[in-house]
Write a protein that holds these residues in place. Structure first.
Motif, PDB file in Angstrom:
ATOM      1  N   ASP A   1      -9.717   4.125  -4.181  1.00  0.00           N
ATOM      2  CA  ASP A   1      -9.105   5.397  -3.803  1.00  0.00           C
ATOM      3  C   ASP A   1      -9.732   5.821  -2.477  1.00  0.00           C
ATOM      4  OD1 ASP A   1      -8.160   7.951  -3.566  1.00  0.00           O
ATOM      5  OD2 ASP A   1      -8.513   8.500  -5.662  1.00  0.00           O
ATOM      6  N   MET A   2      -8.984   5.656  -1.386  1.00  0.00           N
ATOM      7  CA  MET A   2      -9.533   5.944  -0.058  1.00  0.00           C
ATOM      8  C   MET A   2      -8.918   7.206   0.534  1.00  0.00           C
ATOM      9  SD  MET A   2      -9.666   2.270   1.857  1.00  0.00           S
ATOM     10  CE  MET A   2     -10.717   0.942   1.305  1.00  0.00           C
ATOM     11  N   GLU A   3      -9.755   7.993   1.153  1.00  0.00           N
ATOM     12  CA  GLU A   3      -9.269   9.154   1.898  1.00  0.00           C
ATOM     13  C   GLU A   3      -9.480   8.838   3.362  1.00  0.00           C
ATOM     14  OE1 GLU A   3      -9.940  13.113  -0.492  1.00  0.00           O
ATOM     15  OE2 GLU A   3     -10.839  13.260   1.497  1.00  0.00           O
ATOM     16  N   VAL A   4      -8.407   8.666   4.086  1.00  0.00           N
ATOM     17  CA  VAL A   4      -8.494   8.169   5.459  1.00  0.00           C
ATOM     18  C   VAL A   4      -8.107   9.268   6.445  1.00  0.00           C
ATOM     19  CG1 VAL A   4      -7.723   6.359   7.050  1.00  0.00           C
ATOM     20  CG2 VAL A   4      -7.815   5.901   4.595  1.00  0.00           C
TER      21      VAL A   4
ATOM     22  N   LEU B   1       0.825  -1.214   0.000  1.00  0.00           N
ATOM     23  CA  LEU B   1       0.000   0.000   0.000  1.00  0.00           C
ATOM     24  C   LEU B   1       0.859   1.264   0.000  1.00  0.00           C
ATOM     25  CD1 LEU B   1      -2.833  -0.981   2.518  1.00  0.00           C
ATOM     26  CD2 LEU B   1      -2.861  -1.063   0.026  1.00  0.00           C
TER      27      LEU B   1
ATOM     28  N   ARG C   1      -4.870  11.177   4.905  1.00  0.00           N
ATOM     29  CA  ARG C   1      -3.968  10.552   3.934  1.00  0.00           C
ATOM     30  C   ARG C   1      -4.774   9.805   2.876  1.00  0.00           C
ATOM     31  NH1 ARG C   1      -0.027   7.605   7.521  1.00  0.00           N
ATOM     32  NH2 ARG C   1      -0.628   9.156   9.053  1.00  0.00           N
ATOM     33  N   ARG C   2      -4.191   9.677   1.742  1.00  0.00           N
ATOM     34  CA  ARG C   2      -4.859   9.026   0.615  1.00  0.00           C
ATOM     35  C   ARG C   2      -4.219   7.662   0.414  1.00  0.00           C
ATOM     36  NH1 ARG C   2      -5.456  11.970  -5.222  1.00  0.00           N
ATOM     37  NH2 ARG C   2      -7.102  10.640  -6.078  1.00  0.00           N
ATOM     38  N   VAL C   3      -5.045   6.669   0.326  1.00  0.00           N
ATOM     39  CA  VAL C   3      -4.539   5.295   0.204  1.00  0.00           C
ATOM     40  C   VAL C   3      -5.169   4.637  -1.019  1.00  0.00           C
ATOM     41  CG1 VAL C   3      -4.229   3.097   1.393  1.00  0.00           C
ATOM     42  CG2 VAL C   3      -4.514   5.182   2.729  1.00  0.00           C
ATOM     43  N   PHE C   4      -4.350   3.996  -1.805  1.00  0.00           N
ATOM     44  CA  PHE C   4      -4.837   3.268  -2.976  1.00  0.00           C
ATOM     45  C   PHE C   4      -4.776   1.780  -2.667  1.00  0.00           C
ATOM     46  CE2 PHE C   4      -2.883   7.215  -4.501  1.00  0.00           C
ATOM     47  CZ  PHE C   4      -4.018   7.831  -5.002  1.00  0.00           C
ATOM     48  N   VAL C   5      -5.901   1.111  -2.832  1.00  0.00           N
ATOM     49  CA  VAL C   5      -6.008  -0.288  -2.402  1.00  0.00           C
ATOM     50  C   VAL C   5      -6.428  -1.169  -3.584  1.00  0.00           C
ATOM     51  CG1 VAL C   5      -7.057  -1.858  -0.732  1.00  0.00           C
ATOM     52  CG2 VAL C   5      -6.757   0.555  -0.136  1.00  0.00           C
TER      53      VAL C   5
END
Lengths: 308, 217
Positions: free
Chosen positions: B40-43, B10, B50-54
């Motif tokens: 595309d997650m905004e956590v 990740l 933070r932005r996480v790509f899963v």
């Protein structure tokens, strides 16, 4: 969605939060409605045979409801010409087991139309069929409101309540002398069981076992279901007891309301509160900032464990 | 034994969707069907956001609920852990779709193409009528893996034997390999870095592992 994509799973699949499943629609709900009510009716009619109850109308109605339920599933499958393949998965699938039990239930039910003594055996495959239906929902791990262990007693209690309701209804409409006295008591008992399980089920779903949107559907449905499908039938039964003039109509109304309540509950659970699991991460990664971050579970009340 | 798995870092994934595109090209999936996709997650909450790509897809679970519910035995699990669908047996009941907690399965009833009725050359070449009306999903590019094994190649190492999504990953966030082999690429990654699996609490044993705390190199 544009017309040319109408059969394609839409871009909703891009979502993060749980979304309402569309693989099973009213046709699938029809299987649980027909199968639950039909087997509920057959179970009660079959057990009633030990008390001298025998009616071809009840047997035919029960078998017809189960048959209609199966037919509605047939309409839903993508390759109907291969329908018999449904019999291949007995090792694991409750759907296969349901179909196999149906292969016993229908011939036995048909035979009971000719030889009344066989009616006393019909409850066995009918109960097995109802149990299979409940397990079908429970095995769907992708849908939180279905996989709850409480779906098992809820489906069974509702099937019996619907069956008792239909027996009361048909008793008024088609049986000479109406339904036996004990049917009203059976309806009260099964409704009590259904509403008791429903309360626990609803509490667990709202308490975090279901996505927020699915829980909201159940919350909205709970009051109409409690009143319309459970309290009103009992009120009609009480009315039938204290007002002999309208007894037949009140019994029929009680049966109708109990049946409709169960049908509505199944429509809601199968097609409206059937949000899938959605996506989640336990941790967000360290990128640039140096430290990892918390997890993320959009669409759920509960928050996944924080960073370690 | 062998157990194929994907490890997704990740921290490396940049959300470019190249794997999504590579998968779509390799499988000629119709509109709306994505065996591999990158969420595309905004956590978090401001200011710690933070932005996480899963990357997600079929997890080829150890205990796949899709197989357990399948009334036709169309869904099976190979000895090497890959969950497969026999399109000639499946009746398209959709039970596996509702059983999958990863939303990895799709059903399409009639042919659809990226440009309406106009098929691309690739769509024409890869079109398979057997997929209409039945369940479909990621196969870990089983044809490539089997081809590689038959020709002495190592899946996950040799590109010809590696799933298209992994091959295409420009940030090397995706790694494919055998988790039962302690010396494999994926085993080394899992041994070295912290990882989690999605919805592991459901007991499915998913075989996409997510690395969430890796070292900068």
């Amino acid at each position: 969605m544009s017309e040319e994509f109408e059969d394609a799973p839409a871009m909703r699949h891009q979502g993060l939060s749980p979304w309402l499943q569309t693989a099973w629609d009213l046709r699938a709900a029809g299987n649980f409605i027909g199968g639950g009510s039909g087997t509920g009716l057959l179970i009660i009619a079959s057990l009633g045979a030990f008390d001298g109850l025998y009616s071809r109308v009840l047997l035919i109605a029960g078998l017809a409801l189960v048959g209609l339920g199966l037919f509605s599933v047939f309409l839903e499958i993508g390759r109907p010409l291969r329908a018999l393949n449904v019999l291949l998965g007995a090792k694991r699938s409750w759907m296969t087991r349901e179909a196999m039990v149906a292969a016993v239930l229908f011939p036995l039910g048909a035979a009971a139309l000719i030889w009344p003594d066989l009616t006393k055996l019909v409850w066995i495959p009918a109960a097995a069929y109802l149990y299979c239906q409940a397990r079908i929902l429970e095995a769907a791990k992708g849908i939180p409101t279905w996989r709850s262990p409480l779906i098992l007693p809820l489906t069974i209690a509702s099937g019996l309540a619907e069956g008792a309701g239909i027996l009361l209804l048909l008793g008024t409409l088609a049986l000479e002398g109406g339904a036996p006295e004990w049917v009203a008591g059976t309806l009260v008992a099964t409704i009590a069981a259904r509403i008791f399980v429903w309360m626990f089920y609803r509490r667990r779903m709202v308490g975090g076992e279901a996505p927020v949107e699915a829980a909201a559907v159940l919350i909205r449905f709970s009051m109409p279901f409690t009143l319309g499908g459970n309290v009103i039938p009992i009120a009609f039964l009480v009315l039938a007891g204290i007002q002999p003039d309208i007894r037949a109509a009140a019994l029929a109304a009680a049966g109708l309301a109990a049946m409709a309540g169960g049908w509505a509950m199944k429509v809601v659970i199968v097609t409206k509160a059937a949000h899938n699991q959605g996506f989640a991460i336990n941790h967000s990664p360290a990128r640039g900032g140096g430290e990892s971050g918390p997890g993320f579970k959009p669409g759920w009340r509960e928050v996944p464990k924080d960073k370690k | 034994m062998t157990k194929w798995a994907i490890v997704a870092d990740l921290g490396r994934c940049v959300g470019c969707q190249t794997c999504t595109t590579a998968c779509r090209h390799a499988n000629a999936t119709p509109p709306g069907v994505q065996y591999r996709k990158v969420l595309d997650m905004e956590v978090g909450t401001f200011p710690d956001v933070r932005r996480v790509f899963v990357p997600v897809g079929c997890m080829h679970c150890d205990e796949p609920p899709c197989r357990d519910v399948c009334p036709t035995t169309a869904t099976t699990k190979r000895a090497d852990g890959m969950v497969m669908i026999d399109y000639d047996i499946c009746i398209g009941c959709g039970y596996c779709i509702v059983a999958c907690p990863y939303q990895a399965r799709y059903k399409v009833s009639k042919p659809t193409f990226a440009f309406k009725d106009q098929e691309t050359q690739n769509e024409r070449t890869r079109f398979d009528e057997r997929l209409l009306g039945v369940a479909q999903k990621c196969t870990f590019c089983v044809d490539r893996v089997d081809y590689g094994l038959a020709n002495g190649l190592t899946p996950g190492v040799a590109p010809e034997a590696t799933p298209a999504c992994v091959n295409s990953c420009l940030s090397k966030a995706l790694t494919f390999g055998d988790t039962d082999n302690p010396d494999s690429n994926v085993s080394k990654l899992l041994k070295r870095y912290k990882s989690f699996r999605m919805h592991e609490e459901l007991g499915t044993g998913p075989n996409i592992h997510y690395l969430w705390e890796t070292e900068d190199e």
